[in-house]
Scaffold this motif. Structure first.
Motif, PDB file in Angstrom:
ATOM      1  N   ASN A  73      -6.258  35.590  12.669  1.00 15.48           N
ATOM      2  CA  ASN A  73      -4.843  35.192  12.708  1.00 15.48           C
ATOM      3  C   ASN A  73      -4.281  35.212  14.121  1.00 15.48           C
ATOM      4  O   ASN A  73      -3.096  35.478  14.337  1.00 15.48           O
ATOM      5  N   LEU A  74      -5.110  34.928  15.110  1.00 14.37           N
ATOM      6  CA  LEU A  74      -4.654  34.919  16.498  1.00 14.37           C
ATOM      7  C   LEU A  74      -3.387  34.083  16.651  1.00 14.37           C
ATOM      8  O   LEU A  74      -3.297  32.972  16.137  1.00 14.37           O
ATOM      9  N   GLY A  75      -2.412  34.634  17.353  1.00 17.55           N
ATOM     10  CA  GLY A  75      -1.165  33.919  17.588  1.00 17.55           C
ATOM     11  C   GLY A  75      -0.118  34.111  16.517  1.00 17.55           C
ATOM     12  O   GLY A  75       0.972  33.554  16.611  1.00 17.55           O
ATOM     13  N   LEU A 187      -0.174  37.024  24.293  1.00 16.42           N
ATOM     14  CA  LEU A 187       1.170  36.837  23.742  1.00 16.42           C
ATOM     15  C   LEU A 187       1.364  35.418  23.228  1.00 16.42           C
ATOM     16  O   LEU A 187       2.350  35.141  22.540  1.00 16.42           O
ATOM     17  N   TYR A 188       0.429  34.540  23.543  1.00 12.60           N
ATOM     18  CA  TYR A 188       0.558  33.128  23.181  1.00 12.60           C
ATOM     19  C   TYR A 188      -0.541  32.718  22.220  1.00 12.60           C
ATOM     20  O   TYR A 188      -1.700  33.119  22.358  1.00 12.60           O
ATOM     21  N   SER A 189      -0.178  31.912  21.271  1.00 12.93           N
ATOM     22  CA  SER A 189      -1.134  31.432  20.282  1.00 12.93           C
ATOM     23  C   SER A 189      -2.144  30.483  20.927  1.00 12.93           C
ATOM     24  O   SER A 189      -1.773  29.652  21.766  1.00 12.93           O
ATOM     25  N   PRO A 190      -3.418  30.565  20.549  1.00 15.94           N
ATOM     26  CA  PRO A 190      -4.365  29.535  20.994  1.00 15.94           C
ATOM     27  C   PRO A 190      -3.912  28.170  20.468  1.00 15.94           C
ATOM     28  O   PRO A 190      -3.358  28.073  19.369  1.00 15.94           O
ATOM     29  N   ALA A 191      -4.148  27.125  21.234  1.00 16.72           N
ATOM     30  CA  ALA A 191      -3.706  25.791  20.835  1.00 16.72           C
ATOM     31  C   ALA A 191      -4.295  25.388  19.485  1.00 16.72           C
ATOM     32  O   ALA A 191      -3.617  24.742  18.673  1.00 16.72           O
ATOM     33  N   TYR A 192      -5.533  25.788  19.223  1.00 17.08           N
ATOM     34  CA  TYR A 192      -6.173  25.370  17.965  1.00 17.08           C
ATOM     35  C   TYR A 192      -5.568  26.056  16.743  1.00 17.08           C
ATOM     36  O   TYR A 192      -5.784  25.628  15.612  1.00 17.08           O
ATOM     37  N   MET A 193      -4.769  27.130  16.967  1.00 19.77           N
ATOM     38  CA  MET A 193      -4.159  27.834  15.846  1.00 19.77           C
ATOM     39  C   MET A 193      -2.752  27.332  15.525  1.00 19.77           C
ATOM     40  O   MET A 193      -2.178  27.713  14.493  1.00 19.77           O
ATOM     41  N   VAL A 194      -2.208  26.469  16.364  1.00 22.16           N
ATOM     42  CA  VAL A 194      -0.856  25.952  16.101  1.00 22.16           C
ATOM     43  C   VAL A 194      -0.863  25.156  14.790  1.00 22.16           C
ATOM     44  O   VAL A 194      -1.678  24.259  14.600  1.00 22.16           O
ATOM     45  N   HIS A 197      -0.803  28.934  11.044  1.00 20.55           N
ATOM     46  CA  HIS A 197      -0.208  30.200  10.601  1.00 20.55           C
ATOM     47  C   HIS A 197       0.657  29.909   9.376  1.00 20.55           C
ATOM     48  O   HIS A 197       1.858  29.691   9.472  1.00 20.55           O
ATOM     49  N   ASP A 198       0.017  29.889   8.213  1.00 19.46           N
ATOM     50  CA  ASP A 198       0.757  29.521   7.004  1.00 19.46           C
ATOM     51  C   ASP A 198       1.566  30.708   6.486  1.00 19.46           C
ATOM     52  O   ASP A 198       1.539  31.817   7.040  1.00 19.46           O
ATOM     53  N   ALA A 199       2.313  30.461   5.415  1.00 23.50           N
ATOM     54  CA  ALA A 199       3.202  31.483   4.862  1.00 23.50           C
ATOM     55  C   ALA A 199       2.443  32.739   4.468  1.00 23.50           C
ATOM     56  O   ALA A 199       2.923  33.866   4.677  1.00 23.50           O
ATOM     57  N   ALA A 200       1.236  32.587   3.926  1.00 25.12           N
ATOM     58  CA  ALA A 200       0.456  33.746   3.493  1.00 25.12           C
ATOM     59  C   ALA A 200       0.057  34.607   4.688  1.00 25.12           C
ATOM     60  O   ALA A 200       0.123  35.846   4.630  1.00 25.12           O
ATOM     61  N   ALA A 201      -0.364  33.980   5.779  1.00 29.65           N
ATOM     62  CA  ALA A 201      -0.776  34.729   6.967  1.00 29.65           C
ATOM     63  C   ALA A 201       0.405  35.474   7.583  1.00 29.65           C
ATOM     64  O   ALA A 201       0.276  36.629   8.012  1.00 29.65           O
ATOM     65  N   MET A 202       1.546  34.801   7.624  1.00 30.54           N
ATOM     66  CA  MET A 202       2.745  35.429   8.191  1.00 30.54           C
ATOM     67  C   MET A 202       3.173  36.610   7.330  1.00 30.54           C
ATOM     68  O   MET A 202       3.474  37.699   7.835  1.00 30.54           O
TER      69      MET A 202
END
Length: 452
Positions: A73-75, A187-194, A197-202
């Motif tokens: 869940n990076l980022g 502190l910044y999300s990897p570009a590939y993870m943009v 980060h769906d509702a479940a992960a959050m």
């Protein structure tokens, strides 16, 4: 015309003087209070400083920063910051924004490697009206997927800014080189993870780390009783949550290099510094940081700034240098950062390393020590004048120790520090493992093993 304006000015001045006398009389009876701290039954730490400011500031800090992310869940904490005022169980996104604006309030979300931070600034008269909305945002987010999809665009803007800042990239990657995981998480999300980060992960990250025992609420310009009343009645949704991972950060050392088409070279070299729990080491490294020099300097204006003076002897073009010092709950980084002409970087970095070795071997003079003590004492007192920094400092103290350290105690620790303490701190830096990060035109930037 001039005489008329002058007469108006005199009348206004007289009115202001009368109002000022009345204000001074009122202020004389409203002395700033010392910080107060209480721990609620559900584990929330509540700290207040009643300074009778016309603007109330409330800072909510969760021990839930980037260090607690996993490789899956990076980022996610970056995404949480961007979702700071989205819909909650009580209010829609529009409702949060519209109501807070109507109170003259502003709400922001920021973060560090260890903390997720929400800040509310509101006119004192509207404090009671704004607190329910803050409480809902920081305890009861719902993470609607369609809102998260829209918020992902803000992540892209943040990352575009990050990519344009070599300084930010160096500081992020030097942590990654030093720790690899935990404090190495960016502190910044990897570009590939943009967008991933769906509702479940959050909700999962929130449920694990945004819990009462990991929460501190600090209020400036608000009474302690009023703040406790709001937190105890409105922060109830923060109850519960799964147990959180408490992996200890380990400084491993290493190197990351990013070759770009930039005209300059940026590099940072760090060793393991001090954890915030090691008070004596923290003070010694803070003095060493002042001695080396932190931030911009003026030529001939700071005789104790040794790093810039040493590097100036070997530079052929413009450069900038600063000591790097960051402390966390279980570790820290200390070293120096240099930006300069590509052709100068080998000489600059070697001169920086030699300067720290010289301080470790030869120590500091009494004159140098007294000067940096004065500088550090002034910095400590000035931090209390910065409401944001002061509130976050109080929150982190409450979170990690359950108590507050007064500025007088800090000043006493500074006064008690010795030249031997500073020299010992420098020796630990030069004899410990090193980590390095470099970004830009690196054609003449040495590798880490060439600096040891």
């Amino acid at each position: 015309m001039r005489s008329s304006a002058s007469a108006i000015g005199r009348r206004l001045y007289a009115a202001q003087a009368a109002a000022a006398q009345k204000t001074e009389a009122v202020q004389a009876s409203l002395q700033k209070e010392q910080p107060k701290i209480s721990k609620l039954a559900n584990g929330i730490q509540v700290v207040s400083v009643e300074n009778f400011s016309p603007v109330s500031k409330v800072v909510v800090v969760y021990n839930a920063g980037a260090r607690f992310e996993s490789s899956q869940n990076l980022g996610v904490t970056h995404a949480l910051r961007n979702a700071g005022a989205l819909a909650t169980k009580d209010t829609s996104f529009f409702g949060n924004v519209r109501n807070l604006e109507s109170f003259g309030a502003s709400l922001s979300a920021t973060g560090t490697r260890e903390h997720l931070i929400y800040t509310l600034d509101v006119l004192r008269n509207n404090f009671d009206a704004a607190m329910p909305f803050l409480a809902s945002v920081v305890t009861a987010p719902v993470f609607n997927q369609w809102e998260l999809d829209a918020a992902a665009n803000r992540l892209k803007v943040n990352l575009a800014h990050y990519e344009q800042s070599a300084c930010m990239r160096v500081m992020e990657t030097v942590h990654a080189a030093a720790y690899r995981d935990t404090l190495g998480r960016s502190l910044y999300s990897p570009a590939y993870m943009v967008g991933r980060h769906d509702a479940a992960a959050m909700a999962d990250h929130w449920g694990r780390y945004c819990t009462p025992g990991r929460l501190a609420v600090v209020g400036l310009g608000v009474s302690h009783a009023s703040l406790i009343d709001h937190v105890s009645h409105r922060f109830t949704a923060a109850a519960g949550g799964a147990s959180a991972d408490a992996t200890t950060a380990r400084f491993g050392g290493g190197e990351i290099r990013e070759l770009t088409g930039a005209p300059l070279a940026h590099a940072a070299v760090v060793a393991e510094g001090a954890a915030v729990t090691s008070a004596r080491d923290v003070v010694a490294l803070a003095l060493l940081q002042k001695l080396l020099g932190a931030g911009p300097t003026i030529k001939y204006g700071a005789t104790a700034t040794t790093l810039t003076s040493s590097l100036a002897k070997v530079a052929t073009g413009p450069f900038a240098a600063s000591a790097v010092n960051a402390s966390y709950t279980d570790s820290g980084v200390f070293g120096f950062y240099v930006v300069g002409q590509p052709a100068d970087m080998a000489a600059l970095l070697r001169a920086g390393m030699e300067e720290v070795r010289s301080l470790a071997k030869n120590g500091v003079t009494d004159q140098q020590l007294q000067q940096v003590k004065q500088q550090l004492a002034a910095a400590v007192l000035m931090e209390e004048e910065d409401a944001n920094e002061y509130a976050i400092c109080l929150a982190t103290q409450a979170l990690h120790s359950g108590d507050l350290i007064s500025s007088n105690d800090v000043l006493a620790a500074i006064a008690a520090a010795t030249a031997a303490d500073v020299a010992a701190a420098a020796k630990r830096i030069v004899t410990g493992k090193l980590a390095m990060s470099a970004v830009g035109d690196l054609r003449n930037t040495p590798y880490l093993d060439e600096l040891v």
